[in-house]
Design an enzyme around this catalytic site. Structure first.
Site, PDB file in Angstrom:
ATOM      1  CB  CYS A   2     -15.853 -14.617 -67.425  1.00 23.29           C
ATOM      2  SG  CYS A   2     -14.188 -13.977 -67.430  1.00 23.29           S
ATOM      3  NE  ARG A  27     -19.217 -19.630 -71.128  1.00 22.22           N
ATOM      4  CZ  ARG A  27     -19.857 -19.221 -72.225  1.00 22.22           C
ATOM      5  NH1 ARG A  27     -20.783 -19.984 -72.750  1.00 22.22           N
ATOM      6  NH2 ARG A  27     -19.571 -18.082 -72.788  1.00 22.22           N
ATOM      7  CD1 TRP A  74      -9.935 -18.588 -69.562  1.00 24.05           C
ATOM      8  CD2 TRP A  74      -9.729 -16.548 -70.461  1.00 24.05           C
ATOM      9  NE1 TRP A  74      -9.067 -18.679 -70.621  1.00 24.05           N
ATOM     10  CE2 TRP A  74      -8.914 -17.446 -71.192  1.00 24.05           C
ATOM     11  CE3 TRP A  74      -9.754 -15.193 -70.845  1.00 24.05           C
ATOM     12  CZ2 TRP A  74      -8.142 -17.049 -72.275  1.00 24.05           C
ATOM     13  CZ3 TRP A  74      -8.983 -14.806 -71.933  1.00 24.05           C
ATOM     14  CH2 TRP A  74      -8.190 -15.731 -72.625  1.00 24.05           C
ATOM     15  CG  ASN A  98     -18.945 -13.027 -67.954  1.00 23.59           C
ATOM     16  OD1 ASN A  98     -18.319 -13.200 -66.915  1.00 23.59           O
ATOM     17  ND2 ASN A  98     -19.776 -13.916 -68.453  1.00 23.59           N
ATOM     18  N   GLY A  99     -16.418  -9.617 -69.600  1.00 18.19           N
ATOM     19  CA  GLY A  99     -16.090  -8.562 -70.562  1.00 18.19           C
ATOM     20  C   GLY A  99     -14.891  -7.764 -70.083  1.00 18.19           C
ATOM     21  CD  GLU A 479     -10.204 -28.438 -86.249  1.00 23.78           C
ATOM     22  OE1 GLU A 479      -9.781 -27.284 -86.300  1.00 23.78           O
ATOM     23  OE2 GLU A 479     -10.867 -28.876 -85.290  1.00 23.78           O
ATOM     24  CD  GLU A 486      -8.211 -26.264 -79.795  1.00 30.59           C
ATOM     25  OE1 GLU A 486      -8.890 -25.245 -79.778  1.00 30.59           O
ATOM     26  OE2 GLU A 486      -8.640 -27.344 -80.247  1.00 30.59           O
ATOM     27  CG  HIS A 502       8.617 -23.538-100.374  1.00 31.60           C
ATOM     28  ND1 HIS A 502       9.556 -23.253-101.339  1.00 31.60           N
ATOM     29  CD2 HIS A 502       7.582 -24.119-101.022  1.00 31.60           C
ATOM     30  CE1 HIS A 502       9.094 -23.615-102.526  1.00 31.60           C
ATOM     31  NE2 HIS A 502       7.894 -24.156-102.355  1.00 31.60           N
ATOM     32  CE  LYS A 601     -17.300 -25.612 -77.103  1.00 33.47           C
ATOM     33  NZ  LYS A 601     -16.490 -26.343 -78.085  1.00 33.47           N
TER      34      LYS A 601
HETATM   35  C1  G6P Z   1     -12.324 -20.692 -78.910  1.00 34.77           C
HETATM   36  C2  G6P Z   1     -12.510 -22.185 -78.745  1.00 34.77           C
HETATM   37  C3  G6P Z   1     -12.336 -22.879 -80.087  1.00 34.77           C
HETATM   38  C4  G6P Z   1     -13.270 -22.267 -81.118  1.00 34.77           C
HETATM   39  C5  G6P Z   1     -13.076 -20.764 -81.235  1.00 34.77           C
HETATM   40  C6  G6P Z   1     -14.171 -20.125 -82.072  1.00 34.77           C
HETATM   41  O1  G6P Z   1     -10.998 -20.422 -79.203  1.00 34.77           O
HETATM   42  O2  G6P Z   1     -11.593 -22.700 -77.810  1.00 34.77           O
HETATM   43  O3  G6P Z   1     -12.630 -24.264 -79.947  1.00 34.77           O
HETATM   44  O4  G6P Z   1     -13.032 -22.863 -82.360  1.00 34.77           O
HETATM   45  O5  G6P Z   1     -13.160 -20.167 -79.938  1.00 34.77           O
HETATM   46  O6  G6P Z   1     -15.404 -20.331 -81.419  1.00 34.77           O
HETATM   47  P1  G6P Z   1     -16.809 -20.216 -82.085  1.00 34.77           P
HETATM   48  O7  G6P Z   1     -17.778 -20.486 -80.978  1.00 34.77           O
HETATM   49  O8  G6P Z   1     -16.930 -18.819 -82.612  1.00 34.77           O
HETATM   50  O9  G6P Z   1     -16.880 -21.225 -83.167  1.00 34.77           O
END
Ligand code: G6P
Length: 606
Positions: A2, A27, A74, A98-99, A479, A486, A502, A601
């Site tokens: 948000c 975001r 969001w 937000n929250g 990763e 994603e 396994h 984000k």
């Molecule tokens: C969200 C984002 C990811 C990110 C994660 C942790 O899930 O979509 O891309 O890695 O948060 O975010 P941070 O800002 O704490 O690294």
């Protein structure tokens, strides 16, 4: 997640709010809305989906006014639709939030008894009704009283048509920043939203409240005591949050890595002494030598960077490391022994689980070191010491350049600690001289983008993908898989290569692409065996190998090479082709690379 934007002053508020909301699109959100306040009432427009849908719905006459608040939502409580989107109103009050309000059910029942009728399924709507109920002519007072009875996290902006140039803001858990302008003042959840308007900002802390009028801003707390805050200047450029000719932010950020890695190590290398200088860590040599255990707290991509850090710190600094999902750490009773250092990794510095895990570790007596990208973020401010990774604003939801900068900083910290116990000056010097070459080597990998795109064309229609790696390349496999799922929504899993037999080996058939990260290092011989196991079952092999490799290349359907480097730096190279592979696959599939569905984000709710 948000986003909040508010403005009061001399400008066309709807225009400023829309511009700000667009800057917050990265975001992640699923609906948006705004409320312009005028003496005759609140003028609210809300719409599901993108900001452009909201813009299309705006009626020019209705939106005339110089004070208002806007929001990108969001969804948490209630579906993403126009009714559930913010601002919410009750009487003459409008609010964006937000929250999460945790006790909203109980409050809703009481307010219902007092005659309040609710339109939406949200937790937020309860708060606006509560403020309306408590309002007796003084908006600040009504907000203060309301905040005393709500549990949960919030960053809010509130307006009332009795006070058509006033915005009241409050923060507990969700970030808010005030922009100080000339003739107009701004409130936002992220500086990106307001940096087209002003570069003078005040970061609010938990417990802070603020009033904004065209004439000025006043910061205080819930007990009405004035809180003096420093005005800070944003130093980065608007260009940093624009695409600069690239089709997507993600691609721009992938291609920025030679520069961002350099920015992360610039001024921090003492090559001759084989040592490292990290200005913000404020730990004496004695304290550094007495670190007995390191706990890395993070989520998502930052957690993967932490796993790379575990390999590096244990191997080169010989300190035991545990990497914890912040969300799990905060809810068990973690054991923090004397001599424990918590490395809190977060690109945004706002991820709520990471922030709360940090607070829990602090409570238990750990030393806290934050490793963040966003200057002035909450984790940066609440850490006892820390390091900025200096990757510049990262807009693409899927983190790329922040990851390589985080790994760079973890490797530098490894050398710093290593040099205080087992690492020789010579070895440190070799490592640091090699690091200086890394930006060029990363560029060599980026130069293969078209080759990787052709591989992407072959696999873009597949529905599954397996990523394998050993040692420090295991977190890189995780990763790589995360990047793919994603943004392309293809199911992907990362595994330690030897673990494949396994379970995942059962999935291998001619339709299963397997990405193998098999650079030349101590485990190379072993991974050859794992690749043979895939080949024997007709799996499709895409290998990431060191230049000059023949053995694994001969077993592979597609080969991507990375230049040779020292083991400590390998992850900075081996992750790049995986970022590009995910990117090209998602583009070929026509997905919204920069704003993937359901993702945010910075995840500022639990
Ligand atoms: C969200 C984002 C990811 C990110 C994660 C942790 O899930 O979509 O891309 O890695 O948060 O975010 P941070 O800002 O704490 O690294």
């Amino acid at each position: 997640m948000c986003g909040i934007v508010g403005v009061t002053g001399t400008e066309d508020a709807a225009k400023v709010i829309l511009e700000g909301l667009k800057r917050l699109e990265y975001r992640g959100y699923d609906s948006a809305g705004l409320a312009i306040v005028r003496p005759d009432g609140q003028h609210v427009v809300k719409e599901k989906g993108k900001i452009r849908n909201l813009e299309a719905k705006l009626n020019a006459d209705d939106m005339v006014g110089t004070c208002g608040i806007g929001h990108t939502r969001w969804a948490t409580h209630g579906a993403p639709n126009a009714v559930n989107s913010h601002p919410h109103t009750s009487g003459d009050v409008a609010l964006v939030h937000n929250g999460i309000i945790e006790n909203y059910n109980a409050l809703k029942v009481n307010l219902g008894k007092q005659g309040h009728v609710f339109q939406s399924d949200t937790d937020t709507e309860v708060l606006v009704h509560l403020i309306d109920e408590l309002y007796k002519g003084d908006l600040v007072n009504a907000v203060q009283q309301a905040l005393q009875v709500v549990d949960g996290a919030f960053g809010i902006a509130v307006t009332h048509s009795d006070h058509p140039d006033l915005i009241v803001g409050a923060r507990r858990g969700s970030p808010l920043v005030v922009g100080v302008g000339e003739g107009s003042n701004y409130l936002a959840s992220d500086v990106a939203a307001i940096m087209g308007q002003t570069r003078q900002v005040i970061y609010l802390d938990d417990g802070d409240m603020v009033t904004l009028t065209p004439e000025g801003v006043h910061t205080f707390n819930i007990d009405n005591e004035t809180v003096t805050k420093e005005i800070q200047e944003i130093t980065w450029d608007l260009d940093a949050i624009q695409k600069g000719g690239y089709e997507h932010f993600m691609l721009k950020e992938i291609f920025e890595q030679p520069q961002t890695i350099k920015d992360s190590f610039r001024g921090r290398i003492l090559a001759e002494a084989g040592d490292v200088k990290l200005g913000g860590i404020h730990l004496t040599d004695w304290e550094l030598r007495n670190i007995r255990r390191i706990v890395i707290l993070a989520c998502g991509t930052s957690w993967h960077a932490g796993l790379v850090g575990e390999y590096l710190l244990e191997e080169y600094a010989r300190i035991p490391v545990e990497v914890e999902y912040a969300s799990e750490f905060r809810y068990r009773s973690p054991i923090i022994e004397p001599g424990t250092l918590c490395l809190v990794m977060s690109q945004s510095g706002e991820t709520i689980d990471t922030l709360e895990a940090m607070r829990e570790a602090k409570r238990k007596g750990a030393k806290i070191m934050g490793i963040t990208n966003v200057v002035g973020s909450t984790i940066a401010r609440e850490s006892e010491c820390g390091v900025y990774i200096h990757a510049g604003p990262e807009i693409g939801v899927a983190s790329t350049k922040a990851f390589t900068s985080q790994v760079t900083i973890l490797a530098l910290f490894t050398i710093l600690l290593g040099r205080r116990n087992i690492l020789s000056a010579d070895r440190g010097t070799q490592m640091l001289n090699e690091l200086k070459l890394l930006p060029e080597l990363v560029q060599k990998v980026l130069d293969q983008s078209d080759h990787i795109k052709r591989i992407a064309e072959v696999y873009a229609k597949h529905t599954n993908c397996l990523y394998l790696g050993r040692g420090v390349n295991f977190p890189i496999a995780l990763e790589g898989a995360l990047k793919l799922k994603e943004i392309s929504y293809i199911h992907a899993e990362g595994y330690p290569a030897a673990e494949m037999k396994h379970g995942p080996i059962a999935l291998i058939d001619p339709d299963m692409p397997v990405v193998v990260i098999a650079t030349k290092d101590g485990s190379y011989g072993k991974i050859v065996g794992n690749v043979q196991e895939v080949a024997a079952r007709d799996g499709k092999i895409i290998s990431i190998v060191t230049e000059g490799d023949t053995e694994i290349a001969a077993l592979s359907d597609h080969v991507i090479t990375i230049p040779e480097t020292m083991n400590i730096w390998t992850p900075l190279l081996s992750v790049v082709p995986l970022q590009l592979l995910a990117y090209h696959i998602a583009v070929i599939r026509g997905e919204d690379v920069d704003q993937p569905r359901n993702l945010a984000k910075a995840v500022t709710v639990e």
